[in-house]
Design a protein around this motif. Structure first.
Motif, PDB file in Angstrom:
ATOM      1  N   ARG A  56      36.391  46.771  42.799  1.00 57.05           N
ATOM      2  CA  ARG A  56      35.342  46.459  41.826  1.00 57.05           C
ATOM      3  C   ARG A  56      35.136  47.643  40.900  1.00 57.05           C
ATOM      4  O   ARG A  56      35.338  48.801  41.279  1.00 57.05           O
ATOM      5  CB  ARG A  56      34.019  46.133  42.531  1.00 57.05           C
ATOM      6  CG  ARG A  56      34.071  44.955  43.487  1.00 57.05           C
ATOM      7  CD  ARG A  56      34.335  43.646  42.792  1.00 57.05           C
ATOM      8  NE  ARG A  56      33.302  43.321  41.833  1.00 57.05           N
ATOM      9  CZ  ARG A  56      32.161  42.688  42.130  1.00 57.05           C
ATOM     10  NH1 ARG A  56      31.914  42.327  43.387  1.00 57.05           N
ATOM     11  NH2 ARG A  56      31.284  42.391  41.189  1.00 57.05           N
ATOM     12  N   SER A 147      41.854  44.484  40.873  1.00 57.06           N
ATOM     13  CA  SER A 147      41.479  43.180  41.418  1.00 57.06           C
ATOM     14  C   SER A 147      42.372  42.095  40.845  1.00 57.06           C
ATOM     15  O   SER A 147      42.746  42.129  39.673  1.00 57.06           O
ATOM     16  CB  SER A 147      40.016  42.867  41.084  1.00 57.06           C
ATOM     17  OG  SER A 147      39.644  41.588  41.560  1.00 57.06           O
ATOM     18  N   ASP A 152      35.421  38.144  40.807  1.00 56.00           N
ATOM     19  CA  ASP A 152      34.996  39.545  40.752  1.00 56.00           C
ATOM     20  C   ASP A 152      35.278  40.143  39.379  1.00 56.00           C
ATOM     21  O   ASP A 152      34.464  40.917  38.843  1.00 56.00           O
ATOM     22  CB  ASP A 152      35.721  40.359  41.823  1.00 56.00           C
ATOM     23  CG  ASP A 152      35.204  40.094  43.228  1.00 56.00           C
ATOM     24  OD1 ASP A 152      34.160  39.417  43.355  1.00 56.00           O
ATOM     25  OD2 ASP A 152      35.843  40.555  44.190  1.00 56.00           O
ATOM     26  N   ASP A 156      32.354  41.691  36.936  1.00 61.27           N
ATOM     27  CA  ASP A 156      32.363  43.070  36.466  1.00 61.27           C
ATOM     28  C   ASP A 156      32.330  43.143  34.940  1.00 61.27           C
ATOM     29  O   ASP A 156      31.635  43.979  34.362  1.00 61.27           O
ATOM     30  CB  ASP A 156      33.590  43.801  37.005  1.00 61.27           C
ATOM     31  CG  ASP A 156      33.462  44.127  38.493  1.00 61.27           C
ATOM     32  OD1 ASP A 156      32.352  43.974  39.027  1.00 61.27           O
ATOM     33  OD2 ASP A 156      34.467  44.522  39.099  1.00 61.27           O
TER      34      ASP A 156
END
Length: 272
Positions: A56, A147, A152, A156
């Motif tokens: 992340r 990622s 996710d 972000d």
């Protein structure tokens, strides 16, 4: 196309919990036909399952993936709904100039891009021999994959402003904390029911619910555009037939209206 319905005055949906309830009901009753389809081209001849990378940006101390302009590289796949969601999000948040993007087509057409993504996967996972999947967010400083988990990546991008070169005014808040649960619930519902292969009665019920919601709101969760609208627009435009929304006038108008927005109209484009 002019607006023909009265809109509510609240910036937040008056039916908070509607999509969470519908998603839970679908899970219990078994009306869902399918889950999200994995996107991204696979490396030729590779039968191994892809490894899921879940780093992340700006979350915790491990990995050091803090936000910085021009640090990250996104690999997207042509024709992939997940990649389209990422591309639209980049455009809406003004991140196109500070986040490099490469679109993968076929290996023979974009060999250098595939080779670069392969190096990133191998730098992240020693002797990685699985398929190369996109979307993939890579760290240009370390050469690693941060990622390849689309939810996710989208969170972000929506949550962090430090990726921009400067603070631009007037950009949407795509994931307001008060609506985060509804955004996630709607995404789950769309993946189950608003696909070409979903059971017809489940798809019709969900489209009817969405059509009623848009009869009184400009956007699916209220009067402000959010990540839920990115998810919904992409799902609706990939139902497979030109007349898929003929029985849902509010949804049809909504798709046409958002389709005139530059971020939605642009699709997945190559930016270096």
């Amino acid at each position: 196309m002019p607006e023909t319905v009265s809109r509510g005055s609240s910036s937040r949906s008056s039916s908070a919990g509607t999509f969470a309830t519908a998603a839970a009901r679908a899970a219990v009753t078994g009306t869902a036909a399918c889950g999200p389809v994995a996107c991204g081209p696979a490396a030729p001849g590779s039968a191994a399952r892809p490894h899921r990378f879940r780093g992340r940006i700006g979350v915790g101390l491990a990995g050091g993936f803090y936000p910085a302009p021009h640090r990250y590289q996104l690999y997207l796949s042509e024709g992939c709904q997940r990649s389209l969601r990422v591309s639209i999000t980049l455009a809406l948040l003004g991140l196109e100039s500070s986040t490099a993007t490469t679109v993968l087509t076929r290996p023979a057409e974009t060999p250098d891009a595939f080779a670069a993504l392969r190096r990133a996967y191998e730098a992240t996972w020693h002797h990685y021999d699985g398929p190369l999947t996109a979307p993939a967010l890579c760290d240009r400083w370390s050469g690693r994959v941060v990622s390849n988990h689309t939810p996710d990546i989208l969170r972000d991008l929506a949550d962090l402003s430090g990726l921009r070169d400067d603070e631009a005014a007037g950009l949407p808040v795509l994931r307001p904390p008060a609506l985060a649960a509804e955004i996630d619930a709607l995404r789950e519902l769309l993946a189950r029911d608003v696909t070409p292969t979903a059971q017809p009665h489940a798809r019709a019920a969900t489209l009817t619910l969405l059509d009623h919601q848009l009869a009184t709101h400009s956007y699916v969760l209220g009067e402000e555009l959010t990540a839920a609208d990115v998810d919904l627009w992409v799902a609706l435009t990939h139902l497979g037939t030109a007349d898929a929304l003929a029985a849902y006038p509010e949804l049809d108008q909504y798709v046409r209206r958002l389709g005139r927005h530059p971020a939605f109209r642009g699709g997945v484009r190559t930016r270096r």
